[in-house]
Motif scaffolding. Structure first.
Motif, PDB file in Angstrom:
ATOM      1  N   PHE A  71       0.723  -1.272  -0.104  1.00 45.83           N
ATOM      2  CA  PHE A  71      -0.074  -0.084   0.068  1.00 45.83           C
ATOM      3  C   PHE A  71       0.846   1.391   0.051  1.00 45.83           C
ATOM      4  O   PHE A  71       0.532   2.448  -0.367  1.00 45.83           O
ATOM      5  CB  PHE A  71      -1.072  -0.024   1.279  1.00 45.83           C
ATOM      6  CG  PHE A  71      -2.241  -0.973   1.078  1.00 45.83           C
ATOM      7  CD1 PHE A  71      -3.160  -0.534   0.316  1.00 45.83           C
ATOM      8  CD2 PHE A  71      -1.983  -1.992   1.951  1.00 45.83           C
ATOM      9  CE1 PHE A  71      -4.131  -1.724   0.142  1.00 45.83           C
ATOM     10  CE2 PHE A  71      -3.051  -3.184   1.600  1.00 45.83           C
ATOM     11  CZ  PHE A  71      -4.440  -2.959   1.008  1.00 45.83           C
ATOM     12  N   LEU A  72       2.151   1.051   0.310  1.00 46.12           N
ATOM     13  CA  LEU A  72       3.097   2.227   0.171  1.00 46.12           C
ATOM     14  C   LEU A  72       3.459   2.601  -1.334  1.00 46.12           C
ATOM     15  O   LEU A  72       3.998   3.779  -1.135  1.00 46.12           O
ATOM     16  CB  LEU A  72       4.374   1.911   1.068  1.00 46.12           C
ATOM     17  CG  LEU A  72       4.287   1.812   2.680  1.00 46.12           C
ATOM     18  CD1 LEU A  72       5.470   1.411   3.200  1.00 46.12           C
ATOM     19  CD2 LEU A  72       4.019   3.028   2.993  1.00 46.12           C
ATOM     20  N   LEU A  73       3.234   1.846  -2.266  1.00 44.57           N
ATOM     21  CA  LEU A  73       3.439   2.255  -3.509  1.00 44.57           C
ATOM     22  C   LEU A  73       2.762   3.444  -3.962  1.00 44.57           C
ATOM     23  O   LEU A  73       3.334   4.273  -4.847  1.00 44.57           O
ATOM     24  CB  LEU A  73       3.034   1.039  -4.503  1.00 44.57           C
ATOM     25  CG  LEU A  73       4.104  -0.102  -4.474  1.00 44.57           C
ATOM     26  CD1 LEU A  73       3.470  -1.167  -5.282  1.00 44.57           C
ATOM     27  CD2 LEU A  73       5.451   0.286  -5.053  1.00 44.57           C
ATOM     28  N   LEU A  74       1.678   3.583  -3.693  1.00 45.98           N
ATOM     29  CA  LEU A  74       0.633   4.828  -4.027  1.00 45.98           C
ATOM     30  C   LEU A  74       1.560   6.034  -3.505  1.00 45.98           C
ATOM     31  O   LEU A  74       1.689   7.067  -4.134  1.00 45.98           O
ATOM     32  CB  LEU A  74      -0.683   4.904  -3.691  1.00 45.98           C
ATOM     33  CG  LEU A  74      -1.614   5.975  -4.265  1.00 45.98           C
ATOM     34  CD1 LEU A  74      -1.403   6.417  -5.475  1.00 45.98           C
ATOM     35  CD2 LEU A  74      -3.109   5.746  -3.742  1.00 45.98           C
ATOM     36  N   PRO A  75       1.500   6.175  -2.170  1.00 48.65           N
ATOM     37  CA  PRO A  75       1.942   7.531  -1.558  1.00 48.65           C
ATOM     38  C   PRO A  75       3.704   7.577  -1.971  1.00 48.65           C
ATOM     39  O   PRO A  75       4.156   8.811  -2.156  1.00 48.65           O
ATOM     40  CB  PRO A  75       2.124   7.158  -0.077  1.00 48.65           C
ATOM     41  CG  PRO A  75       1.844   5.845   0.357  1.00 48.65           C
ATOM     42  CD  PRO A  75       0.894   5.199  -1.096  1.00 48.65           C
ATOM     43  N   GLY A  76       4.256   6.291  -2.239  1.00 47.79           N
ATOM     44  CA  GLY A  76       5.728   6.326  -2.792  1.00 47.79           C
ATOM     45  C   GLY A  76       5.646   6.882  -4.142  1.00 47.79           C
ATOM     46  O   GLY A  76       6.611   7.963  -4.378  1.00 47.79           O
ATOM     47  N   PHE A  77       4.915   6.791  -4.956  1.00 45.65           N
ATOM     48  CA  PHE A  77       4.587   7.253  -6.380  1.00 45.65           C
ATOM     49  C   PHE A  77       4.393   8.841  -6.276  1.00 45.65           C
ATOM     50  O   PHE A  77       4.917   9.678  -7.040  1.00 45.65           O
ATOM     51  CB  PHE A  77       3.483   6.437  -7.303  1.00 45.65           C
ATOM     52  CG  PHE A  77       2.946   7.104  -8.321  1.00 45.65           C
ATOM     53  CD1 PHE A  77       3.996   6.805  -9.610  1.00 45.65           C
ATOM     54  CD2 PHE A  77       1.925   7.918  -8.847  1.00 45.65           C
ATOM     55  CE1 PHE A  77       3.729   7.424 -10.778  1.00 45.65           C
ATOM     56  CE2 PHE A  77       1.440   8.428  -9.931  1.00 45.65           C
ATOM     57  CZ  PHE A  77       2.490   8.125 -10.922  1.00 45.65           C
ATOM     58  N   LEU A  78       3.419   9.105  -5.521  1.00 49.92           N
ATOM     59  CA  LEU A  78       2.993  10.777  -5.324  1.00 49.92           C
ATOM     60  C   LEU A  78       4.261  11.365  -4.797  1.00 49.92           C
ATOM     61  O   LEU A  78       4.379  12.381  -5.429  1.00 49.92           O
ATOM     62  CB  LEU A  78       1.835  10.624  -4.299  1.00 49.92           C
ATOM     63  CG  LEU A  78       0.485  10.073  -4.766  1.00 49.92           C
ATOM     64  CD1 LEU A  78      -0.481  10.291  -3.863  1.00 49.92           C
ATOM     65  CD2 LEU A  78       0.012  10.634  -6.366  1.00 49.92           C
ATOM     66  N   PHE A  79       4.809  10.805  -3.910  1.00 46.73           N
ATOM     67  CA  PHE A  79       6.180  11.797  -3.182  1.00 46.73           C
ATOM     68  C   PHE A  79       7.117  11.636  -4.082  1.00 46.73           C
ATOM     69  O   PHE A  79       7.984  12.647  -4.171  1.00 46.73           O
ATOM     70  CB  PHE A  79       6.369  10.955  -2.013  1.00 46.73           C
ATOM     71  CG  PHE A  79       5.730  11.826  -0.604  1.00 46.73           C
ATOM     72  CD1 PHE A  79       5.997  12.783   0.028  1.00 46.73           C
ATOM     73  CD2 PHE A  79       4.452  11.116  -0.428  1.00 46.73           C
ATOM     74  CE1 PHE A  79       5.516  13.323   1.089  1.00 46.73           C
ATOM     75  CE2 PHE A  79       3.756  11.730   0.728  1.00 46.73           C
ATOM     76  CZ  PHE A  79       3.803  12.815   1.422  1.00 46.73           C
ATOM     77  N   THR A  80       7.422  10.648  -4.843  1.00 47.44           N
ATOM     78  CA  THR A  80       8.496  10.639  -5.885  1.00 47.44           C
ATOM     79  C   THR A  80       8.250  11.420  -6.910  1.00 47.44           C
ATOM     80  O   THR A  80       9.143  12.180  -7.093  1.00 47.44           O
ATOM     81  CB  THR A  80       8.991   9.229  -6.115  1.00 47.44           C
ATOM     82  OG1 THR A  80       9.006   8.019  -5.237  1.00 47.44           O
ATOM     83  CG2 THR A  80      10.139   9.186  -7.069  1.00 47.44           C
ATOM     84  N   THR A  81       7.259  11.447  -7.474  1.00 50.00           N
ATOM     85  CA  THR A  81       6.965  12.512  -8.517  1.00 50.00           C
ATOM     86  C   THR A  81       6.782  13.811  -8.096  1.00 50.00           C
ATOM     87  O   THR A  81       7.451  14.661  -8.655  1.00 50.00           O
ATOM     88  CB  THR A  81       5.443  12.133  -8.984  1.00 50.00           C
ATOM     89  OG1 THR A  81       5.414  10.745  -9.607  1.00 50.00           O
ATOM     90  CG2 THR A  81       4.986  13.009 -10.091  1.00 50.00           C
TER      91      THR A  81
END
Length: 372
Positions: A71-81
């Protein structure tokens, strides 16, 4: 969507613990609110790097452990971008305006560093296309941003339903993403000074080589390249469509045109009052804050001078951009930001404001030719 009242003031009665986060998410401080500390270009750079690091770390943990950690993939994607976009839009962008430091050489170095990291145009092209054309010919057919929107099918005068459909499709359309990516790859590996192409090859080649050595392909593709390419380009398109400017506006040149083309855009809703002050309305208010406005702030509206105070950036590129939210209100209080408009709503609502405006504006022959 609200264009008159100030929804931020309706939140003034909420607990003081929430007021600083609300100022950051909405991009608007309360009247009389002062910052806890003053940002500077270096602390803003650190914040961008930290955001990027948090995103990559979240992706690493998700890919390494799986299960609930996925589930960390979504916030990870948002924060990396968001981190990559901040380093480009906030740091390199202000450096190319020579608003980062007092040294033009340092500003150029910062621009080259972060445009290489984000696969964007280097200093020379960035300064010509952004400072001279986007700022100097804003909203005309010489403006590269406006020309890109026209090429992707966002032609003024089209029916609103058509523009809405194209906005949704453009987020995933191969033609949009391939054309954008090809331009980025050419800028870094085929065009520009030889030394810059060499630096880009060394950095990105070294990154791929290091991943190959350790076999961490999933982290590279999912945790970094997906945000760098797809996420970066979706964020860029949404930023342009969500009220960066009133595209296709036919007004005379000069200060009046600049004021008409720009406005402050803020994420948020008025706190429920009166007959709407039921617990369900308040729950919905908090849900929109957490699940709509907060992700949009991280993913699209990075930096106050790109999001809420973008109108000030165009009128005064060398203003106090590290503290843009407060600087904008200080300028308004002194009467130095005449005719400034504030538009409030969600990301979707802000995009719809832009599309509605484009749909009622004229469609010139030149615009039709570019769109075709």
């Amino acid at each position: 969507m609200n264009t008159s009242a100030d929804p931020r003031q309706s939140m003034a009665h909420l607990p003081s613990l929430l007021q600083r986060p609300l100022t950051w998410i909405t991009g608007k401080p309360l009247r009389g609110q002062t910052p806890l500390f003053r940002w500077n270009p270096w602390s803003r750079t650190f914040a961008g790097l930290l955001t990027l690091a948090l995103g990559v770390t979240a992706n690493l943990v998700a890919l390494a452990h799986g299960g609930l950690a996925s589930f960390l993939l979504l916030p990870g994607f948002l924060f990396t971008t968001g981190g990559l976009r901040a380093l480009y839009l906030e740091i390199a962008h202000n450096a190319v305006h020579h608003a980062f430091s007092r040294s033009r050489a340092l500003d150029r170095f910062v621009t080259e560093l972060f445009t290489t990291l984000t696969l964007m145009n280097g200093y020379q092209v960035f300064r010509r296309e952004h400072v001279r054309l986007h700022h100097g010919r804003n909203g005309t057919l010489e403006d590269p941003d406006y020309r890109a929107l026209l090429a992707w099918g966002f032609t003024p005068g089209l029916p609103l339903a058509t523009l809405r459909r194209r906005a949704v499709l453009a987020l995933f359309h191969p033609r949009v993403h391939v054309s954008y990516l090809m331009a980025r790859l050419r800028a870094n590996f085929l065009e520009g000074p030889g030394w810059r192409r060499a630096v880009a090859a060394i950095w990105h080649g070294g990154l791929v080589g290091g991943v190959a050595l350790h076999g961490a392909w999933a982290l590279l593709v999912v945790g970094y390249l997906l945000p760098l390419v797809f996420g970066f380009q979706v964020s860029s398109l949404l930023q342009m469509l969500a009220g960066e400017h009133r595209w296709g506006l036919d007004t005379p040149s000069g200060p009046a045109r600049l004021r008409a083309l720009t406005y402050g855009r803020f994420l948020g809703d008025p706190w429920p009052k009166g007959l709407d002050a039921r617990w369900t309305a308040r729950l919905r208010w908090f849900a929109r804050l957490v699940f709509f406005h907060l992700p949009a702030r991280v993913f699209v509206f990075v930096g106050n001078d790109i999001g809420p105070a973008h109108d000030v950036h165009h009128r005064r590129p060398n203003f106090d951009w590290p503290n843009a939210a407060y600087a904008r209100e200080e300028l308004r209080a002194r009467g130095e930001l005449q005719d400034a408009d504030d538009v409030w709503g969600s990301l979707v609502e802000l995009v719809d404001v832009t599309l509605r405006g484009m749909s009622v504006r004229g469609r010139s022959t030149d615009a039709r030719e570019i769109a075709a």
